[in-house]
Design an enzyme around this catalytic site. Structure first.
Site, PDB file in Angstrom:
ATOM      1  N   SER A 181      -6.925   4.172  -1.760  1.00 45.08           N
ATOM      2  CA  SER A 181      -6.802   2.716  -1.777  1.00 45.08           C
ATOM      3  C   SER A 181      -8.113   2.021  -2.110  1.00 45.08           C
ATOM      4  O   SER A 181      -8.104   0.883  -2.591  1.00 45.08           O
ATOM      5  CB  SER A 181      -6.306   2.211  -0.417  1.00 45.08           C
ATOM      6  OG  SER A 181      -5.009   2.670  -0.145  1.00 45.08           O
TER       7      SER A 181
ATOM      8  N   GLU B 173      -6.777  -7.875  25.278  1.00 45.59           N
ATOM      9  CA  GLU B 173      -5.406  -7.383  25.455  1.00 45.59           C
ATOM     10  C   GLU B 173      -5.377  -5.981  26.054  1.00 45.59           C
ATOM     11  O   GLU B 173      -4.532  -5.681  26.896  1.00 45.59           O
ATOM     12  CB  GLU B 173      -4.683  -7.391  24.106  1.00 45.59           C
ATOM     13  CG  GLU B 173      -3.211  -7.009  24.182  1.00 45.59           C
ATOM     14  CD  GLU B 173      -2.516  -7.132  22.831  1.00 45.59           C
ATOM     15  OE1 GLU B 173      -1.278  -7.108  22.802  1.00 45.59           O
ATOM     16  OE2 GLU B 173      -3.219  -7.248  21.795  1.00 45.59           O
TER      17      GLU B 173
ATOM     18  N   ASP C 216       0.834  -1.196   0.000  1.00 46.31           N
ATOM     19  CA  ASP C 216       0.000   0.000   0.000  1.00 46.31           C
ATOM     20  C   ASP C 216       0.870   1.247   0.000  1.00 46.31           C
ATOM     21  O   ASP C 216       1.674   1.463   0.904  1.00 46.31           O
ATOM     22  CB  ASP C 216      -0.924   0.001   1.216  1.00 46.31           C
ATOM     23  CG  ASP C 216      -2.107   0.930   1.057  1.00 46.31           C
ATOM     24  OD1 ASP C 216      -1.899   2.097   0.668  1.00 46.31           O
ATOM     25  OD2 ASP C 216      -3.240   0.488   1.311  1.00 46.31           O
TER      26      ASP C 216
ATOM     27  N   ASP D 275      -1.080   0.025  -4.850  1.00 41.04           N
ATOM     28  CA  ASP D 275      -2.344   0.612  -5.283  1.00 41.04           C
ATOM     29  C   ASP D 275      -2.158   2.054  -5.743  1.00 41.04           C
ATOM     30  O   ASP D 275      -2.847   2.530  -6.639  1.00 41.04           O
ATOM     31  CB  ASP D 275      -3.387   0.531  -4.168  1.00 41.04           C
ATOM     32  CG  ASP D 275      -2.831   0.937  -2.800  1.00 41.04           C
ATOM     33  OD1 ASP D 275      -1.623   1.243  -2.690  1.00 41.04           O
ATOM     34  OD2 ASP D 275      -3.614   0.937  -1.830  1.00 41.04           O
ATOM     35  N   HIS D 276      -1.206   2.744  -5.144  1.00 42.43           N
ATOM     36  CA  HIS D 276      -0.949   4.144  -5.474  1.00 42.43           C
ATOM     37  C   HIS D 276       0.432   4.500  -4.963  1.00 42.43           C
ATOM     38  O   HIS D 276       1.083   3.710  -4.268  1.00 42.43           O
ATOM     39  CB  HIS D 276      -2.003   5.058  -4.833  1.00 42.43           C
ATOM     40  CG  HIS D 276      -2.107   4.884  -3.350  1.00 42.43           C
ATOM     41  ND1 HIS D 276      -1.169   5.377  -2.472  1.00 42.43           N
ATOM     42  CD2 HIS D 276      -3.024   4.246  -2.573  1.00 42.43           C
ATOM     43  CE1 HIS D 276      -1.488   5.056  -1.233  1.00 42.43           C
ATOM     44  NE2 HIS D 276      -2.620   4.359  -1.266  1.00 42.43           N
TER      45      HIS D 276
ATOM     46  N   PHE E 262      -5.072  -9.512  15.433  1.00 44.64           N
ATOM     47  CA  PHE E 262      -3.928  -9.405  16.327  1.00 44.64           C
ATOM     48  C   PHE E 262      -3.773  -8.042  16.996  1.00 44.64           C
ATOM     49  O   PHE E 262      -2.808  -7.820  17.709  1.00 44.64           O
ATOM     50  CB  PHE E 262      -2.656  -9.775  15.560  1.00 44.64           C
ATOM     51  CG  PHE E 262      -2.691 -11.174  14.988  1.00 44.64           C
ATOM     52  CD1 PHE E 262      -2.620 -12.272  15.846  1.00 44.64           C
ATOM     53  CD2 PHE E 262      -2.832 -11.392  13.635  1.00 44.64           C
ATOM     54  CE1 PHE E 262      -2.660 -13.566  15.344  1.00 44.64           C
ATOM     55  CE2 PHE E 262      -2.872 -12.683  13.127  1.00 44.64           C
ATOM     56  CZ  PHE E 262      -2.790 -13.770  13.977  1.00 44.64           C
TER      57      PHE E 262
ATOM     58  N   GLU F 130      -1.345  -7.862   2.057  1.00 42.92           N
ATOM     59  CA  GLU F 130      -1.104  -6.418   2.009  1.00 42.92           C
ATOM     60  C   GLU F 130      -0.080  -5.976   3.038  1.00 42.92           C
ATOM     61  O   GLU F 130      -0.211  -6.282   4.230  1.00 42.92           O
ATOM     62  CB  GLU F 130      -2.402  -5.647   2.269  1.00 42.92           C
ATOM     63  CG  GLU F 130      -2.184  -4.133   2.168  1.00 42.92           C
ATOM     64  CD  GLU F 130      -3.239  -3.289   2.861  1.00 42.92           C
ATOM     65  OE1 GLU F 130      -3.339  -2.090   2.531  1.00 42.92           O
ATOM     66  OE2 GLU F 130      -3.962  -3.803   3.744  1.00 42.92           O
TER      67      GLU F 130
END
Length: 570
Positions: free
Chosen positions: A129, A256, A79, A394-395, A304, A348
């Site tokens: 995106s 968490e 990305d 993507d860009h 996560f 990604e």
């Protein structure tokens, strides 16, 4: 006025998209004797979703008329991974290994095929995106800010998007009986991963709390719900990323971070819903992931972090432990490779983008290096005989590589070499006022040297929420005794903005495996979907079953999602 037609043919020929009224290109038969006609239109008002799909198909077919046969497909999406980002990351990686850096190669730079991808959206020169990943996943360019719907939808208006939903490569893979996977370092409901499975006219509708009552009443479902309620084929096999609280009811606290309750207002516990699927596992830290017998795991969701995963530089500080992108990639492939029909996986490196938005080249490059490690894992675990791997962005971003630094000069450092094209020296190169400057800079962003509401005038440090800017009263700061290689140093920016912006320049594409020979020249971003669709046997066959294919079994007609869902039910 009837359409003129331009015949796009010949192996390796670039696609010509002529203006209305121009004479069509002279037809030439390709190696198979087939050709794909594309209407010559007036841009941009003549562009339609069907035109984008057919034009992308013609471009991919012209680049590789004799289709290849891929069983598996892996799409790696860096990305915001601009070409200067790749170059600088290559050098930083090489310098960390003890070399001068320039001669180094990132893993994907060894792939045999490469191209440039044009990233503009139907309404923006510089894209986001959401629209760009939709183009890559569906073969249809669309608007800024919308995901999985075509350009007829109005951003933020649920009702306007009904009937505009596009069909993604992951959906086609699932319908064809392939295993499917999504791996990201962002929230798994963020724009890039959401474009693999989701359909909404607003990229920010990640959880129901982000949506209005009217949009919910109109039938739009948030991305977290769409992921868990994905019921095409055997569903989603592997999903790894962040964004736990998008899946948790507001009455529930995060395991968490006790100070972070769930965000869902509908009362649904989407994690519990996921676990009700046959053989489904759920993990939220590295220890739990490592404890799974991945070779026997049928389906797994890993969330996560409450938000995006930590930057790789900070990952070791996570209280419960987060896996790296390369570790998640290895785990995902271990699960997917035990499914007999093949698989489709999207990975990604999402926080490359976030490092640049923060004006912090260190984090952007560090994330790019880890992204390259993940590609290396996939390259090692798969065969170029049956697995097509595409690596792209993507860009771009506004990172610039400036000055005349000497060979081996630290890429995050100040320029030592020549101030112009004259004789180099060992001293710092200096600007016209006598001040040194760094090799890497951003054109805009929070690194502007003027005082802000958060930091005084002078060099800026990450994290810097740039707001309340004032003009730099003393001009550029003197960087002579500033450690610009420090992880938290923010590169100077000329234009003060709270966050650095995307760039509108082309990005690179790298490929290996069956169908990779179609990746060459200058390509429209949506043509990357067609490289997959034409060379991945199961996905192409599914498109043909949906009536998308011409007489030569090339998918040229845009499938409708209504047809896909109807066929899946049957």
């Amino acid at each position: 006025m009837p359409y003129l037609y331009l015949r796009l043919v010949a192996a390796g020929a670039a696609i010509g998209l002529a203006c209305a009224g121009c004479a069509p290109a002279r037809p030439r038969a390709d190696a198979t004797g087939s050709a794909i006609d594309v209407p010559v239109i007036h841009h941009p008002d003549g562009e339609t979703p069907d035109w984008w799909f057919r034009a992308g198909a013609a471009a991919a077919h012209a680049n590789l008329p004799r289709r290849a046969h891929a069983k598996n497909v892996i799409v790696f999406l860096g990305d915001g991974m601009s070409i200067p980002t790749i170059t600088a990351a290559r050098i930083l990686d090489g310098q960390r290994k003890g070399g001068s850096g320039e001669e180094n190669r990132l893993s994907f730079e060894n792939f045999p095929a490469s191209a440039l991808s044009k990233t503009y959206e139907t309404d923006h020169q510089t894209p986001d995106s959401a629209g760009t990943m939709t183009a890559i996943m569906t073969g249809v360019k669309t608007r800024f800010g919308v995901i999985g719907v075509d350009q007829r939808a109005t951003r933020g208006d649920c009702a306007s998007s009904r009937g505009t939903e596009l069909v993604s490569a992951l959906e086609l893979a699932a319908a064809a009986g392939l295993a499917t996977g999504i791996v990201t370092t962002t929230r798994i409901t963020h724009a890039t991963p959401a474009a693999t499975y989701g359909h909404l006219p607003e990229r920010n509708w990640e959880v129901d709390a982000d949506m209005s009552d009217a949009d919910r009443a109109a039938g739009c479902l948030d991305f977290a719900q769409q992921l868990v309620d994905f019921h095409i084929g055997d569903g989603i096999t592997v999903a790894f990323g962040g964004g736990r609280t998008e899946f948790m009811p507001a009455s529930q606290k995060d395991p968490e971070y006790a100070g972070f309750p769930g965000k869902r207002l509908d009362g649904r516990d989407l994690v519990a819903d996921w676990k009700r699927q046959p053989g489904a596992e759920y993990v939220w830290n590295t220890q739990q992931l490592d404890a799974l017998d991945l070779a026997r795991t049928r389906r797994v969701l890993g969330l996560f972090d409450v938000e995006h995963l930590k930057f790789e530089h900070e990952r070791a500080k996570d209280p419960a432990g987060e896996p790296s992108l390369s570790e998640m990639t290895r785990a995902a492939l271990t699960v997917l490779q035990h499914r007999p029909n093949g698989y489709f996986l999207m990975v990604e490196g999402g926080r490359i983008d976030h490092g640049s938005h923060a004006g912090n080249a260190f984090r952007a490059l560090d994330e790019t290096i880890e992204f390259a490690h993940a590609v290396a894992v996939a390259d090692e675990m798969t065969s170029a005989d049956d697995t097509l791997i595409l690596v792209t962005a993507d860009h771009s971003h506004t990172l610039t590589f400036v000055g005349y630094p000497a060979r081996g000069n630290p890429i995050l450092g100040k320029v030592r070499g020549a101030s112009g094209e004259g004789k180099p020296t060992d001293d710092y190169a200096r600007d016209a006022t006598g001040l040194p400057y760094t090799t890497l800079q951003y054109a805009n962003g929070p690194g502007y040297p003027g005082a802000s509401a958060r930091q005084p005038e002078g060099p800026k440090r990450y994290p810097h929420d740039g707001s309340g800017y004032r003009r730099a009263e003393h001009g550029r700061p003197d960087l002579e005794h500033v450690d610009t290689e420090a992880p938290d140093y923010e590169q100077e920016a000329m234009v003060p903005l709270g966050a650095e912006t995307h760039g509108g320049d082309d990005v690179a594409v790298y490929a290996r495996g069956p169908g990779s020979a179609a990746v060459h020249g200058s390509m429209e971003e949506n043509a990357l979907f067609h490289v997959i669709a034409q060379n991945a046997d199961a996905i192409r066959a599914e498109l043909c079953r949906l009536g998308s294919c011409d007489a030569n079994d090339v998918p040229v007609r845009r499938p409708t999602r209504e047809h896909l869902l109807g066929a899946a039910k049957r």
